[in-house]
Design a protein around this motif. Structure first.
Motif, PDB file in Angstrom:
ATOM      1  N   GLN A 127       0.831  -1.208   0.000  1.00  0.00           N
ATOM      2  CA  GLN A 127       0.000   0.000   0.000  1.00  0.00           C
ATOM      3  C   GLN A 127       0.865   1.258   0.000  1.00  0.00           C
ATOM      4  N   ARG A 128       1.949   1.238   0.786  1.00  0.00           N
ATOM      5  CA  ARG A 128       2.859   2.387   0.797  1.00  0.00           C
ATOM      6  C   ARG A 128       3.540   2.548  -0.565  1.00  0.00           C
ATOM      7  N   PHE A 129       3.882   1.419  -1.197  1.00  0.00           N
ATOM      8  CA  PHE A 129       4.478   1.469  -2.533  1.00  0.00           C
ATOM      9  C   PHE A 129       3.477   2.026  -3.533  1.00  0.00           C
ATOM     10  N   LYS A 130       2.234   1.582  -3.440  1.00  0.00           N
ATOM     11  CA  LYS A 130       1.186   2.059  -4.345  1.00  0.00           C
ATOM     12  C   LYS A 130       1.007   3.572  -4.217  1.00  0.00           C
ATOM     13  N   GLU A 131       0.971   4.054  -2.988  1.00  0.00           N
ATOM     14  CA  GLU A 131       0.745   5.483  -2.740  1.00  0.00           C
ATOM     15  C   GLU A 131       1.843   6.358  -3.330  1.00  0.00           C
ATOM     16  N   THR A 132       3.050   5.819  -3.426  1.00  0.00           N
ATOM     17  CA  THR A 132       4.194   6.646  -3.837  1.00  0.00           C
ATOM     18  C   THR A 132       4.716   6.332  -5.233  1.00  0.00           C
ATOM     19  N   TRP A 133       4.443   5.103  -5.727  1.00  0.00           N
ATOM     20  CA  TRP A 133       5.047   4.699  -6.989  1.00  0.00           C
ATOM     21  C   TRP A 133       4.057   4.322  -8.092  1.00  0.00           C
ATOM     22  N   ILE A 134       2.770   4.312  -7.791  1.00  0.00           N
ATOM     23  CA  ILE A 134       1.787   3.975  -8.825  1.00  0.00           C
ATOM     24  C   ILE A 134       0.906   5.193  -9.099  1.00  0.00           C
ATOM     25  N   ALA A 135       0.741   5.520 -10.363  1.00  0.00           N
ATOM     26  CA  ALA A 135      -0.009   6.715 -10.759  1.00  0.00           C
ATOM     27  C   ALA A 135      -1.469   6.615 -10.312  1.00  0.00           C
ATOM     28  N   GLU A 136      -1.965   7.680  -9.713  1.00  0.00           N
ATOM     29  CA  GLU A 136      -3.358   7.689  -9.256  1.00  0.00           C
ATOM     30  C   GLU A 136      -4.331   7.490 -10.416  1.00  0.00           C
ATOM     31  N   SER A 137      -3.914   7.827 -11.620  1.00  0.00           N
ATOM     32  CA  SER A 137      -4.778   7.705 -12.796  1.00  0.00           C
ATOM     33  C   SER A 137      -5.180   6.264 -13.088  1.00  0.00           C
ATOM     34  N   VAL A 138      -4.431   5.281 -12.534  1.00  0.00           N
ATOM     35  CA  VAL A 138      -4.769   3.873 -12.805  1.00  0.00           C
ATOM     36  C   VAL A 138      -5.435   3.187 -11.615  1.00  0.00           C
ATOM     37  N   TYR A 139      -5.706   3.924 -10.540  1.00  0.00           N
ATOM     38  CA  TYR A 139      -6.356   3.316  -9.375  1.00  0.00           C
ATOM     39  C   TYR A 139      -7.712   2.708  -9.745  1.00  0.00           C
ATOM     40  N   LYS A 140      -8.448   3.398 -10.601  1.00  0.00           N
ATOM     41  CA  LYS A 140      -9.763   2.889 -11.004  1.00  0.00           C
ATOM     42  C   LYS A 140      -9.620   1.554 -11.738  1.00  0.00           C
ATOM     43  N   THR A 141      -8.633   1.473 -12.627  1.00  0.00           N
ATOM     44  CA  THR A 141      -8.398   0.223 -13.345  1.00  0.00           C
ATOM     45  C   THR A 141      -7.973  -0.872 -12.380  1.00  0.00           C
ATOM     46  N   MET A 142      -7.142  -0.533 -11.401  1.00  0.00           N
ATOM     47  CA  MET A 142      -6.736  -1.511 -10.398  1.00  0.00           C
ATOM     48  C   MET A 142      -7.944  -2.050  -9.629  1.00  0.00           C
ATOM     49  N   ASP A 143      -8.894  -1.159  -9.321  1.00  0.00           N
ATOM     50  CA  ASP A 143     -10.118  -1.587  -8.627  1.00  0.00           C
ATOM     51  C   ASP A 143     -10.932  -2.541  -9.508  1.00  0.00           C
ATOM     52  N   GLU A 144     -10.950  -2.267 -10.804  1.00  0.00           N
ATOM     53  CA  GLU A 144     -11.679  -3.144 -11.729  1.00  0.00           C
ATOM     54  C   GLU A 144     -11.016  -4.522 -11.814  1.00  0.00           C
ATOM     55  N   VAL A 145      -9.682  -4.527 -11.860  1.00  0.00           N
ATOM     56  CA  VAL A 145      -8.951  -5.800 -11.874  1.00  0.00           C
ATOM     57  C   VAL A 145      -9.211  -6.561 -10.578  1.00  0.00           C
ATOM     58  N   ASP A 146      -9.174  -5.853  -9.464  1.00  0.00           N
ATOM     59  CA  ASP A 146      -9.417  -6.475  -8.162  1.00  0.00           C
ATOM     60  C   ASP A 146     -10.798  -7.122  -8.109  1.00  0.00           C
ATOM     61  N   ALA A 147     -11.798  -6.425  -8.629  1.00  0.00           N
ATOM     62  CA  ALA A 147     -13.168  -6.956  -8.634  1.00  0.00           C
ATOM     63  C   ALA A 147     -13.246  -8.238  -9.468  1.00  0.00           C
ATOM     64  N   ILE A 148     -12.553  -8.253 -10.605  1.00  0.00           N
ATOM     65  CA  ILE A 148     -12.545  -9.454 -11.455  1.00  0.00           C
ATOM     66  C   ILE A 148     -11.826 -10.598 -10.742  1.00  0.00           C
ATOM     67  N   GLN A 149     -10.695 -10.307 -10.132  1.00  0.00           N
ATOM     68  CA  GLN A 149      -9.938 -11.348  -9.425  1.00  0.00           C
ATOM     69  C   GLN A 149     -10.766 -11.961  -8.299  1.00  0.00           C
ATOM     70  N   LYS A 150     -11.481 -11.119  -7.567  1.00  0.00           N
ATOM     71  CA  LYS A 150     -12.324 -11.638  -6.484  1.00  0.00           C
ATOM     72  C   LYS A 150     -13.495 -12.432  -7.053  1.00  0.00           C
ATOM     73  N   GLY A 151     -14.000 -11.994  -8.201  1.00  0.00           N
ATOM     74  CA  GLY A 151     -15.074 -12.730  -8.857  1.00  0.00           C
ATOM     75  C   GLY A 151     -14.618 -14.105  -9.322  1.00  0.00           C
ATOM     76  N   LEU A 152     -13.393 -14.159  -9.858  1.00  0.00           N
ATOM     77  CA  LEU A 152     -12.852 -15.445 -10.319  1.00  0.00           C
ATOM     78  C   LEU A 152     -12.599 -16.400  -9.156  1.00  0.00           C
ATOM     79  N   ALA A 153     -12.308 -15.830  -7.978  1.00  0.00           N
ATOM     80  CA  ALA A 153     -12.044 -16.663  -6.795  1.00  0.00           C
ATOM     81  C   ALA A 153     -13.331 -17.118  -6.108  1.00  0.00           C
ATOM     82  N   HIS A 154     -14.449 -16.529  -6.496  1.00  0.00           N
ATOM     83  CA  HIS A 154     -15.737 -16.864  -5.864  1.00  0.00           C
ATOM     84  C   HIS A 154     -16.149 -18.297  -6.170  1.00  0.00           C
ATOM     85  N   ARG A 155     -16.586 -19.028  -5.157  1.00  0.00           N
ATOM     86  CA  ARG A 155     -17.059 -20.401  -5.321  1.00  0.00           C
ATOM     87  C   ARG A 155     -18.552 -20.462  -5.000  1.00  0.00           C
TER      88      ARG A 155
END
Length: 316
Positions: free
Chosen positions: A256-284
């Protein structure tokens, strides 16, 4: 009321986004961070030669990659019914000599391309303790359970590490002048070396990195993984059962500290979308054939298709 001090970290002027191409090299903590990058589907290559704990091993791998070394039978050896390379982790060892050589050479070829394409290289140093093969006088990346009497153990000096880091930088820039290099020190405690010896080792790594950065501020960066673990997370509840490795909570926090300092805020929304898909794929589901689950799968497929059409390198 604050119950801990937080290490101030400046935001990078060269943040990562989904156009970035990364190469992560080094200790097992490099793998921890790479797993986060992989989860969020960034373009990242991690430890092609397996985990490399010390700077000389990382330097040697980069040297092989840049010079496009061709491994031959003289570069490998047979021990405990497997073929090994002293320059690679045992994960690459193979019972078949030809298969090992082919794999090593394919990795060198692929890594050469990745380093030339990389926008960022993340290099995690784990220890300054090394093992030198007495017969060849060469420092090895991995001992492969060869009897210890065949090696001498030594601690790399600050000057030696600094020379190695400068060589790493020079090798990378010789093929890729635009790449940004991020050094960090692994928070994993190498207690097998001894408690005092572990701190001595980390101190030499940190001193060498900062001496190197002081002369190359425009191209080299430092992320304080070790310092975050030692200061912000100074409690054994943030360690795994072995009390040596950061647990998942600590890894997530440092990420999280790395994300805050080294990842562009412009891609946070895309990261959230990827996270939602990953959690969906893990759903049983309780009932895979239910109407609600079929709708859920259709929605998930639509989300994946949309992201992959925008970022073709993403694989789910």
């Amino acid at each position: 009321m604050q119950f801990r001090t937080q290490i101030p970290i400046s935001k990078s002027n060269f943040p990562l986004d989904y156009t970035s191409v990364m190469v992560s090299l080094g200790s097992c903590f490099a793998v921890n961070m790479a797993e986060q990058l992989d989860y969020f589907k960034f373009q990242n290559t991690v430890n092609p030669f397996g985990i490399l704990f010390h700077p000389l091993a990382i330097e040697r791998f980069i040297d092989f990659t840049v010079s496009q070394k061709v491994f031959t039978e003289k570069d490998i050896f047979f021990h405990n019914e497997r073929w090994h390379s002293f320059d690679a982790h045992s994960d690459l060892s193979n019972s078949n000599k030809e298969a090992l050589l082919q794999n090593l050479n394919q990795i060198i070829e692929h890594s050469n391309t990745r380093i030339k394409e990389a926008t960022h290289l993340i290099i995690t140093l784990g220890t300054a303790w090394v093992y030198r093969k007495i017969e060849s006088d060469a420092v090895v990346a991995n001992c492969h359970k060869v009897p210890q009497k065949q090696f001498e153990k030594e601690l790399l000096s600050v000057d030696t590490i600094k020379q190695s880091l400068e060589s790493i930088i020079s090798l990378i820039t010789s093929v890729n002048k635009e790449a940004k290099i991020i050094f960090t020190v692994s928070p994993v405690r190498h207690i097998k070396d001894g408690f005092v010896e572990n701190q001595w080792s980390k101190a030499n790594l940190i001193s060498a990195i900062h001496q190197t950065i002081s002369t190359k501020k425009s191209t080299i960066n430092y992320f304080p993984s070790y310092e975050i673990m030692m200061d912000e997370l100074r409690d054994y509840r943030f360690y795994a059962e072995d009390m040596l490795h950061p647990n998942q909570i600590a890894i997530d926090y440092i990420w999280q500290r790395f994300k805050e300092t080294w990842i562009a805020e412009s891609v946070y929304k895309t990261m959230d979308e990827v996270d939602a898909i990953q959690k969906g794929l893990a759903h049983r589901p309780f009932n895979p054939k239910s109407e609600s689950h079929l709708k859920f799968e259709a929605s998930l497929t639509e989300k994946k298709t949309k992201l992959v059409s925008e970022y073709p390198f993403m694989k789910f």
